[in-house]
Design a protein around this motif. Structure first.
Motif, PDB file in Angstrom:
ATOM      1  N   LEU A  27       5.910   3.637  67.383  1.00 44.62           N
ATOM      2  CA  LEU A  27       5.779   3.962  65.937  1.00 44.62           C
ATOM      3  C   LEU A  27       4.177   4.165  65.233  1.00 44.62           C
ATOM      4  O   LEU A  27       3.368   3.624  65.739  1.00 44.62           O
ATOM      5  CB  LEU A  27       6.698   3.013  65.214  1.00 44.62           C
ATOM      6  CG  LEU A  27       8.099   2.807  65.523  1.00 44.62           C
ATOM      7  CD1 LEU A  27       8.737   1.607  64.630  1.00 44.62           C
ATOM      8  CD2 LEU A  27       8.830   3.958  65.015  1.00 44.62           C
ATOM      9  N   PRO A  41      12.772   3.877  55.746  1.00 45.04           N
ATOM     10  CA  PRO A  41      12.645   5.177  56.578  1.00 45.04           C
ATOM     11  C   PRO A  41      13.989   6.049  56.530  1.00 45.04           C
ATOM     12  O   PRO A  41      14.800   5.725  56.161  1.00 45.04           O
ATOM     13  CB  PRO A  41      12.402   4.494  58.114  1.00 45.04           C
ATOM     14  CG  PRO A  41      13.040   3.205  57.904  1.00 45.04           C
ATOM     15  CD  PRO A  41      12.608   2.734  56.597  1.00 45.04           C
ATOM     16  N   ALA A  42      13.541   7.276  56.490  1.00 48.23           N
ATOM     17  CA  ALA A  42      14.728   8.345  56.285  1.00 48.23           C
ATOM     18  C   ALA A  42      14.888   9.106  57.716  1.00 48.23           C
ATOM     19  O   ALA A  42      14.036   9.360  58.258  1.00 48.23           O
ATOM     20  CB  ALA A  42      14.275   9.158  55.393  1.00 48.23           C
ATOM     21  N   SER A  43      16.301   9.159  57.893  1.00 47.04           N
ATOM     22  CA  SER A  43      16.536  10.038  59.229  1.00 47.04           C
ATOM     23  C   SER A  43      15.757  11.338  59.552  1.00 47.04           C
ATOM     24  O   SER A  43      15.396  11.842  60.375  1.00 47.04           O
ATOM     25  CB  SER A  43      18.271  10.393  59.279  1.00 47.04           C
ATOM     26  OG  SER A  43      18.940   9.211  59.233  1.00 47.04           O
ATOM     27  N   SER A  99       7.786   4.240  55.209  1.00 48.43           N
ATOM     28  CA  SER A  99       8.378   3.201  55.181  1.00 48.43           C
ATOM     29  C   SER A  99       7.678   1.990  54.797  1.00 48.43           C
ATOM     30  O   SER A  99       6.957   1.300  55.470  1.00 48.43           O
ATOM     31  CB  SER A  99       8.694   3.077  56.774  1.00 48.43           C
ATOM     32  OG  SER A  99       9.276   3.984  57.551  1.00 48.43           O
ATOM     33  N   GLY A 107      11.522   9.446  61.883  1.00 49.62           N
ATOM     34  CA  GLY A 107      12.917   9.771  61.552  1.00 49.62           C
ATOM     35  C   GLY A 107      13.656  10.313  62.890  1.00 49.62           C
ATOM     36  O   GLY A 107      13.143  10.930  63.803  1.00 49.62           O
ATOM     37  N   LEU A 108      14.909  10.028  63.054  1.00 49.62           N
ATOM     38  CA  LEU A 108      15.864  10.208  63.955  1.00 49.62           C
ATOM     39  C   LEU A 108      16.115  11.789  64.449  1.00 49.62           C
ATOM     40  O   LEU A 108      15.812  12.080  65.567  1.00 49.62           O
ATOM     41  CB  LEU A 108      17.067   9.319  63.734  1.00 49.62           C
ATOM     42  CG  LEU A 108      18.217   9.992  64.997  1.00 49.62           C
ATOM     43  CD1 LEU A 108      18.027   9.097  66.360  1.00 49.62           C
ATOM     44  CD2 LEU A 108      19.647   9.468  64.418  1.00 49.62           C
TER      45      LEU A 108
END
Lengths: 496, 153
Positions: free
Chosen positions: A22, A134-136, A142, A273-274
């Motif tokens: 990250l 954090p957002a997808s 974050s 983000g994913l």
């Protein structure tokens, strides 16, 4: 326990683990909402992607037309309602906190209640006055860590009425327990201790017998759940699958759970983000995995042409094992990324096509295009898992003409006949839900209920169509005196 | 950049999509004479149940990995629990912690392998869509050193 045992156990635990690199916090850039603010000023259609206003209560709304005789109950809807906070804006349409609608219909009146889904994530961020997690879709810093997916659960996608209750659904984590009257949240649903915090997707399917099936996916894991009609868990099983990223929806027949992996794989970094890690793979077929709905074991696999599917209508399986189902099919394997556009002040350019699929027990699948530029397919719920003739969807009346859906389509999968409720160019049309008429006869004997945003008037309205004759236009239109952001899915619960 | 090799007990890892991690190396014995102490203060311990388990990783520049070096534990003290790693030679370290509330010696996980017991990382690093990168957890030791970690449940 000695040190060696401790290490061994840690090592055993880490065997299945992924190592994600990250970026440090300093590497993340806060997002300015300046760009969309500028776009918003010049484009009133973007009211569809504004924040929802907060708590709303209207006991008696203005009804244009006449409520149909016999229609009584509550229409719930869900969708992202907090796209921006304190000068920062999410980068993906799917990230905002859920905003819940409750339209109570009956005795000639309609009352509306709107509430944000009070997840722990929302409560913490509202208290802090800024995004924390954090957002997808990435793009926001974050500021706080999370201990699992429910730390960023926004419960913004759908709802599941269970006997005596209501669940707010996301797809990365648990269902959120809601009060069906007040919409107040009271914590996440625990299906069973070993599934606490595990993904429970936003498109559960209710079978012809009232039992509920659902999936949940993360990485290479796919859970299949079977629940009683009151939401109690009957059985669950975790399978290993290729890491496709999102599996948003699935199909149920009277025998099987049919899971279809789109042509995507998790290949990139999830650091921001994913969704950033999900790559379109047009070189890969879509994979069909059929599980026995009682034993939850894999019984069959097949392939479909490459593509992406968010939503399916309904499936039926005959005695020869032939599957027949409809889907909103896109040849754009990067459809997930296309849904970033609304956060940048644009409408998504990706589109999907209603498509009827016949997948014989042996032999090649047949895909028959039905109608271009549709989404949010729904069917008469009394025909769930059975053979269905009609699918209803938000549609563009003339493909490419409008930026968003401007009509509701009724598609006859048997004859190819199509009928449209054309709302006109002032409208952004959302999902319409089929509500069967009590004691009705025939698959299309019922109403279509759905919201739409009139961008010229800057007002959202609930529309009620006769499903037998949608072309006649709304029987009734119930007006809010303000716009609400475009949402995702709704469910109707019949009144007593 | 040094990579964390043991990929942590933060399995399956929130939203990680199942990328393969290298297998953790065994504890390597160090030949050099140990000289320093690393003290870890774990904050936000929610109960005095069970134990705080801490695993020390040491960066190995020759392999570019940070294998686990040793594990220690201490009875959980609600609020703040402190642990010390002694006899460390100079170098870059990281610590991963979990709160073994049921004292079974293992990190409890759900059917997706997601942690059900609290965890924390040195240098107050936080989990996002997976465990922190080694650099976020890194503590450079060249004298007696203190670092802290904040539990997430």
């Amino acid at each position: 326990m000695d040190r060696r045992t401790f290490l061994t156990r840690l090592a055993a635990l880490s065997g299945a683990a992924a190592s994600i690199t990250l970026p440090s916090a300093s590497g993340q850039t806060p997002t300015s909402i300046g760009a969309i603010d500028r776009a918003r000023t010049s484009n009133p259609l973007l009211a569809g992607f504004d924040n929802a206003p907060g708590d709303l209560d209207f006991p008696d709304l203005f009804i244009e037309g006449k409520l149909p005789e016999g229609l009584s109950g509550i229409f719930y809807r869900n969708g992202p309602g907090q796209h921006a906070l304190a000068g920062e804006r999410y980068h993906h349409w799917f990230d905002g906190d859920g905003y819940l609608h409750r339209w109570q219909i009956g005795e000639g009146r309609v009352a509306f209640k709107g509430r944000f889904a009070a997840t722990p994530k929302r409560l913490a961020e509202q208290a802090a006055g800024k995004f924390l997690y954090p957002a997808s879709g990435g793009g926001v810093p974050s500021r706080e860590g999370i201990s699992g997916p429910d730390g960023i659960n926004v419960a913004n996608t759908n709802l599941l009425p269970v006997k005596g209750g209501l669940w707010g659904l996301w797809e990365g984590g648990s269902a959120l327990r809601l009060d069906p009257v007040t919409l107040e949240a009271s914590g996440f649903v625990s299906l069973r201790e070993d599934f606490d915090g595990a993904p429970f997707s936003a498109h559960p399917r209710v079978g012809e017998d009232g039992r509920i099936w659902n999936i949940g996916t993360m990485g290479k894991r796919l859970a299949i759940y079977r629940l009683q009609s009151d939401g109690a868990l009957d059985a669950a099983k975790v399978h290993t699958i290729p890491a496709a990223g999102l599996i948003h929806d699935f199909l149920l027949t009277c025998k099987s759970v049919v899971v279809i992996l789109s042509s995507t794989r998790v290949e990139g970094s999830a650091a921001d983000g994913l969704f950033n890690s999900i790559k379109g793979r047009p070189d890969l077929s879509m994979q069909v995995k059929v599980y026995d709905r009682e034993s939850l074991t894999l019984i069959r696999e097949a392939e479909l042409p490459a593509g992406y599917v968010f939503h399916f209508g309904n499936a039926h399986e005959d005695d020869t094992g032939t599957l027949r189902f409809d889907m909103a099919y896109s040849t754009n394997c990067d459809a997930v990324q296309a849904m970033r556009a609304p956060m940048l002040g644009k409408f998504p350019e990706s589109s999907s096509q209603a498509c009827l699929v016949t997948l014989p027990g042996k032999g090649a699948p047949k895909l028959e295009p039905v109608k271009n530029d549709i989404e949010f397919p729904r069917i008469n719920p009394l025909y769930a898992a059975r053979r269905h003739q009609f699918v209803y969807a938000a549609a563009q009346s003339i493909p490419g003409k409008s930026l968003w859906f401007d009509a509701v389509a009724k598609l006859d999968l048997d004859t190819g006949k199509q009928a449209f409720a054309y709302y006109g160019e002032d409208w952004l049309v959302e999902e319409h839900v089929f509500v069967p008429k009590r004691g009705g006869s025939g698959e299309d004997d019922g109403w279509l209920l759905g919201t739409a945003l009139n961008w010229k008037l800057q007002k959202t309205a609930l529309n009620i169509l006769d499903a037998r004759d949608p072309g006649a236009g709304p029987l009734a239109r119930i007006w809010l005196d303000q716009p609400l952001p475009l949402g995702f899915h709704g469910q109707f619960v019949h009144g007593a | 950049m040094t990579k964390t090799s043991a990929s942590s007990f933060l399995i399956a890892i929130l939203f990680s999509a199942g990328a393969h991690a290298e297998a953790p190396a065994g504890a390597s014995s160090s030949a050099a004479a140990p000289t320093y102490t690393l003290t870890l203060t774990v904050e936000g311990v929610r109960t005095a149940e069970g134990e705080i388990m801490a695993q020390l990783l040491k960066a190995d520049d020759t392999t570019g990995t940070a294998p686990p070096l040793l594990g220690i534990r201490a009875p959980a003290i609600a609020g703040v629990t402190a642990l010390s790693f002694t006899g460390l030679e100079a170098g870059d370290y990281a610590v991963r912690v979990f709160h073994d509330e049921d004292s079974d010696g293992e990190m409890k996980t759900n059917a997706f392998g997601m942690p059900k017991e609290g965890f924390a990382f040195s240098n107050r690093a936080k989990a996002r869509f997976g465990p922190p990168d080694f650099n976020d957890m890194k503590v450079s030791v060249s004298a007696d050193t203190a670092t802290s970690a904040v539990m997430a449940y």
